[in-house]
Every structure is written in structure tokens, then in C-alpha cells.
Write a protein that holds these residues in place. Structure first.
Motif, PDB file in Angstrom:
ATOM      1  N   THR A 338       0.856  -1.193   0.000  1.00  0.00           N
ATOM      2  CA  THR A 338       0.000   0.000   0.000  1.00  0.00           C
ATOM      3  C   THR A 338       0.886   1.236   0.000  1.00  0.00           C
ATOM      4  OG1 THR A 338      -1.714  -1.156   1.279  1.00  0.00           O
ATOM      5  CG2 THR A 338      -1.817   1.254   1.196  1.00  0.00           C
ATOM      6  N   VAL A 346      -0.816   7.176  -8.174  1.00  0.00           N
ATOM      7  CA  VAL A 346      -0.244   5.844  -8.362  1.00  0.00           C
ATOM      8  C   VAL A 346      -1.086   5.001  -9.314  1.00  0.00           C
ATOM      9  CG1 VAL A 346       0.390   3.699  -7.167  1.00  0.00           C
ATOM     10  CG2 VAL A 346       0.865   5.913  -6.098  1.00  0.00           C
ATOM     11  N   GLY A 347      -2.390   5.257  -9.347  1.00  0.00           N
ATOM     12  CA  GLY A 347      -3.286   4.416 -10.130  1.00  0.00           C
ATOM     13  C   GLY A 347      -2.841   4.160 -11.554  1.00  0.00           C
ATOM     14  N   ARG A 350      -0.161   1.447 -11.595  1.00  0.00           N
ATOM     15  CA  ARG A 350      -0.358   0.249 -10.783  1.00  0.00           C
ATOM     16  C   ARG A 350       0.052  -1.029 -11.523  1.00  0.00           C
ATOM     17  NH1 ARG A 350      -4.241   0.226  -6.751  1.00  0.00           N
ATOM     18  NH2 ARG A 350      -5.389   1.806  -7.946  1.00  0.00           N
ATOM     19  N   GLU A 351      -0.359  -1.148 -12.777  1.00  0.00           N
ATOM     20  CA  GLU A 351      -0.048  -2.364 -13.524  1.00  0.00           C
ATOM     21  C   GLU A 351       1.452  -2.487 -13.772  1.00  0.00           C
ATOM     22  OE1 GLU A 351      -0.701  -6.012 -14.870  1.00  0.00           O
ATOM     23  OE2 GLU A 351      -2.222  -4.698 -13.970  1.00  0.00           O
ATOM     24  N   SER A 354       3.065  -3.624 -10.579  1.00  0.00           N
ATOM     25  CA  SER A 354       2.811  -5.047 -10.327  1.00  0.00           C
ATOM     26  C   SER A 354       3.699  -5.928 -11.202  1.00  0.00           C
ATOM     27  CB  SER A 354       1.342  -5.372 -10.569  1.00  0.00           C
ATOM     28  OG  SER A 354       0.518  -4.653  -9.677  1.00  0.00           O
ATOM     29  N   ASN A 369      -0.389  -7.736  -5.080  1.00  0.00           N
ATOM     30  CA  ASN A 369      -1.437  -6.725  -5.024  1.00  0.00           C
ATOM     31  C   ASN A 369      -0.816  -5.382  -4.648  1.00  0.00           C
ATOM     32  OD1 ASN A 369      -4.338  -6.109  -5.153  1.00  0.00           O
ATOM     33  ND2 ASN A 369      -4.061  -5.512  -3.012  1.00  0.00           N
ATOM     34  N   VAL A 370      -1.169  -4.357  -5.387  1.00  0.00           N
ATOM     35  CA  VAL A 370      -0.661  -3.006  -5.135  1.00  0.00           C
ATOM     36  C   VAL A 370      -1.858  -2.077  -4.937  1.00  0.00           C
ATOM     37  CG1 VAL A 370       0.652  -1.061  -6.057  1.00  0.00           C
ATOM     38  CG2 VAL A 370       1.419  -3.407  -6.498  1.00  0.00           C
ATOM     39  N   LYS A 371      -1.855  -1.356  -3.828  1.00  0.00           N
ATOM     40  CA  LYS A 371      -2.939  -0.426  -3.530  1.00  0.00           C
ATOM     41  C   LYS A 371      -2.356   0.962  -3.318  1.00  0.00           C
ATOM     42  CE  LYS A 371      -4.521  -2.451   0.199  1.00  0.00           C
ATOM     43  NZ  LYS A 371      -3.610  -3.584   0.441  1.00  0.00           N
ATOM     44  N   ALA A 372      -3.165   1.964  -3.526  1.00  0.00           N
ATOM     45  CA  ALA A 372      -2.759   3.342  -3.263  1.00  0.00           C
ATOM     46  C   ALA A 372      -3.902   4.051  -2.559  1.00  0.00           C
ATOM     47  CB  ALA A 372      -2.407   4.062  -4.556  1.00  0.00           C
TER      48      ALA A 372
END
Length: 403
Positions: A338, A346-347, A350-351, A354, A369-372
Motif C-alpha cells: 500500500t 499511483v493508479g 499500478r499495472e 505489479s 497486489n498493489v494499492k494506493a
């Protein structure tokens, strides 16, 4: 592993100098994997890399060299990326016997007393077996690891059984096979024109060198067919314990035009301040992995007071943590990262983040899994003074109290 890459350690009358020659020049067609089997993945790691890690962990070994097929250099470089103390690979020949001889010739410059010759496809060789084989070899005796046979043996000709062989006098032979260096080099030179010798022990025997039988290891299987790989993967799965680790890191903004987040360069009107490249995501993730295996934190392994890490790529830190898991026979199951900041966004990345983590960790994309998120404009991240990162990992390790 003792000694340093590129340096020849002084000989000691009390301790022989040991070299490991890893034979990885075969094509492995029977594996049906579409590439030489030593570069195939098992348990999230190339077979050759797993083999090399076992020899790196052995205190007896001073020098490690691999014999590879000249066409496989790119595969080799990928398999050994980040490993230290591995000498320049040696180009092999058309047969295993030729490859070993070429490897021994190249090893002459390292001046070893004893050489351990090992097939790269035996990726589950244990540190204990390496130690046992090194101890069984001296200036007059070679040694091979052997296993007693439990099945009956029959002599077959043209699909007909013509006799029974006394299995009490027979043994299955493994590697590493160990020899006084000069003696086995001379033996290979003398046998250069022969094509009927099936292993290095046979070469030694043909030259009159005494070879001891030493207890082998049932786990030290040779990966040859696709079925072998399936069984080996199953072997890694049972008797596992699962551990969790967490990591947290923060870095303040400073003047600059980009940041690194989990190995991805992102344009921004500020940079992150830190002794290395200040990749807050990788730092949190690295600490999470260290935590899962009880290995402290980044500051313990890569002190910020050490100038060699100034501006360093944080992938170095992550790779070290990953290697420590692998050296225990473990595997990273999944990671969750996170990133907490108001900016950059970050969105859109994100890919890419990852995919980059998948590449660095050697695990499948679906295990990452990557969250922001933001802190709703509260605190230092809300004031756009820096970025924080949280990471959690799960790691599978052999189910052993000493693992």
C-alpha cells in the motif's frame, strides 16, 4: 562460501582449497519444457540458481564456476542475476565429458586442491551432502555419493530377462562427485578420445584413481523428465509452514523531478530523499520479507552509514531478502503493498508496478497486489511532505523448527 570472486586465496597446509564445477551445458530435451531444464523454473526459481545457492551456502567451497552451452548465455545471466562469488561461465562442448574437461582446464587458473563436480539438474543437493563429500576426498582418493538399491535388478537382452543381478553389490550414483583436482584433470585428458565413460567416477576409475563410496541423499534427485519436475514441485509443497511479515517505511520529498515506487520511475515535481534511491515501496516490502524469516531489517543488512549504498538501486535490497528466503528452501507466496500519498497519482502506474514486482520477486503476477490511498490530507502525507508505504507478505518455508 569462502574467498572472493576473482581472487586466489592462499593455500594452507591445514585446509585444502575446494572448487565446485557445476555442469549446466546440456540441452535437456527429455524434460519437454521448451528450454534447457537447468533454466526452467521450479518453486519460483530457476533450477540452476537453486543449485548454486546450495554451494554458496557451503562453507567449504572457495570457488564456484559453471559450464554452460554457448547459446545459453542470456538464460544463464538471468538465472544467476544478483548472485555474488560465481566466476565467469565456461563454454562447454558437445558431450558432458567434454564439458567437464573444458571446465577443469579453466579451473586450473584457480589452483584448487579438490574439485566437486555436480550436475546442475540436481537442484536439491543439501549442504550436509556437500560437506560430507568434501570431507571424504583427499590427495589420493576421490568419492561419489551412492544409494543402496531396493528394487531387484535383471539383465535384459532383446526384451528377454536373461539373469538376475545381485543388488547387494550395486549402488545408484549421484553428484557431486569429488576428486583431487590434478588427478581428475589428468584422467579427463587421458580419456579425451573415449566415449564409453558415463560419469566422472568412470573417468577416474579408468585412470586408476581410487574412488570411495559415500552415503548419498534420497532428496538429491536429478531432474530429467517433465514427470521429475512435477514430482519435485510436489516435493516442495508438503510439510510447509507459512509465515507472515510486515514492513513500513517513509521518505520525505526533496527537490527533483521523479520518484521511484516499487522499481518504477514516475515523473513528479519532487523527488524522495534517502541514502539509496529512496524507493519507499521496495523498502517496506524488503523489510516485510526480512520480518517473515526473522532476519531483521534493511538497516541491519545495508547500513545507511555505509557509503557503498549511497544512491543504490533498492532492487539490490529486495533481491537479498528474496535470496535469503530461497536459501532456506522457501518461497514467497504473495505480497500486498500500500502506497500512501496525495501525489503523484499511483493508479495509472499500478499495472507497471505489479509487473515490475513480479519480475523482481520471481512470482506470478496474480500473487501481487498493489494499492494506493491518501491520508485525507492529514499528517505529513496529507501535507504533501512525503510518501509512506505499508507491505505485507506471506512466505512458505520447510516445516522444520530449524528452517
Amino acid at each position: 562460501m569462502n574467498g572472493e570472486e576473482g581472487n586466489v586465496a592462499p593455500r594452507s597446509s591445514a585446509r585444502p582449497r575446494y572448487a565446485a564445477l557445476i555442469v549446466a551445458a546440456g540441452r535437456g530435451h527429455r524434460s519437454g519444457l521448451g528450454l534447457p531444464k537447468q533454466y526452467a523454473q521450479i518453486g519460483g526459481m530457476a533450477v540452476l540458481r537453486r543449485t548454486l545457492l546450495a554451494f554458496q551456502e557451503a562453507d567449504e567451497i572457495d570457488v564456484i564456476r559453471c559450464v554452460i552451452h554457448p547459446d545459453d548465455r542470456a538464460l544463464y545471466d538471468e538465472a544467476v542475476a544478483g548472485l555474488s562469488g560465481i566466476g565467469e561461465p565456461i563454454a562447454g562442448g558437445a558431450t558432458r565429458q567434454i564439458s567437464v574437461r573444458l571446465g577443469l582446464e579453466a579451473l586450473s587458473d584457480e589452483h584448487p586442491d579438490i574439485v566437486l563436480i555436480h550436475d546442475a539438474a540436481r537442484a536439491f543437493v543439501s549442504r550436509e551432502l556437500i560437506t560430507r563429500m568434501a570431507a571424504a576426498t583427499d590427495e589420493e582418493n576421490g568419492a561419489v555419493p551412492t544409494l543402496a538399491l531396493s528394487d531387484s535388478l535383471k539383465h535384459v537382452e532383446n526384451d528377454a530377462v536373461v539373469g538376475t543381478i545381485d543388488r547387494s553389490t550395486c549402488r545408484a550414483v549421484q553428484t557431486p562427485q569429488t576428486f583431487p583436482f590434478q588427478a581428475i584433470l589428468d584422467a579427463h585428458r587421458a580419456a579425451a578420445e573415449r566415449d564409453d565413460l558415463t560419469d566422472d567416477a568412470a573417468v577416474a576409475e579408468a585412470a586408476g584413481l581410487h574412488v570411495r563410496s559415500v552415503e548419498g541423499d534420497e532428496r538429491n534427485i536429478k531432474l530429467t523428465t517433465s514427470e521429475d519436475f512435477a514430482r519435485a514441485a510436489a516435493h516442495l509443497a508438503p510439510a510447509r509452514e507459512y509465515r507472515a511479515g510486515q514492513g513500513f517505511d517513509v521518505h520525505a520529498f526533496c527537490p527533483g523531478d521523479h520518484v521511484f515506487l516499487c522499481g518504477v520511475k514516475i515523473d513528479h515535481d519532487m523527488a524522495l530523499e534517502g541514502h539509496s534511491d529512496a524507493d519507499v515501496g521496495l523498502h517496506a516490502l524488503t523489510d516485510a520479507i526480512y520480518g517473515a524469516i526473522g532476519e531483521g531489517d534493511i538497516g541491519q543488512h545495508f547500513p545507511p552509514s555505509d557509503p557503498q549504498w549511497k544512491g543504490a538501486d533498492s532492487e539490490i535490497f529486495l533481491k537479498d531478502a528474496v535470496e535469503r528466503v530461497a536459501a532456506r528452501g522457501g518461497a514467497i507466496v504473495n505480497v500486498d503493498v500500500t502506497l500512501i500519498c496525495e501525489a503523484p497519482k499511483v493508479g495509472p502506474h499500478r499495472e507497471a508496478i505489479s509487473e515490475r514486482l513480479s519480475e523482481m520477486l520471481g512470482i506470478a503476477r496474480h500473487r501481487i497486489n498493489v494499492k494506493a490511498t491518501t491520508s485525507e490530507k492529514l499528517g505529513f502525507t496529507g501535507r504533501r511532505e512525503g510518501i509512506a508505504a505499508l507491505a505485507a507478505v506471506s512466505v512458505a518455508l520447510p516445516g522444520d523448527d530449524n528452517a
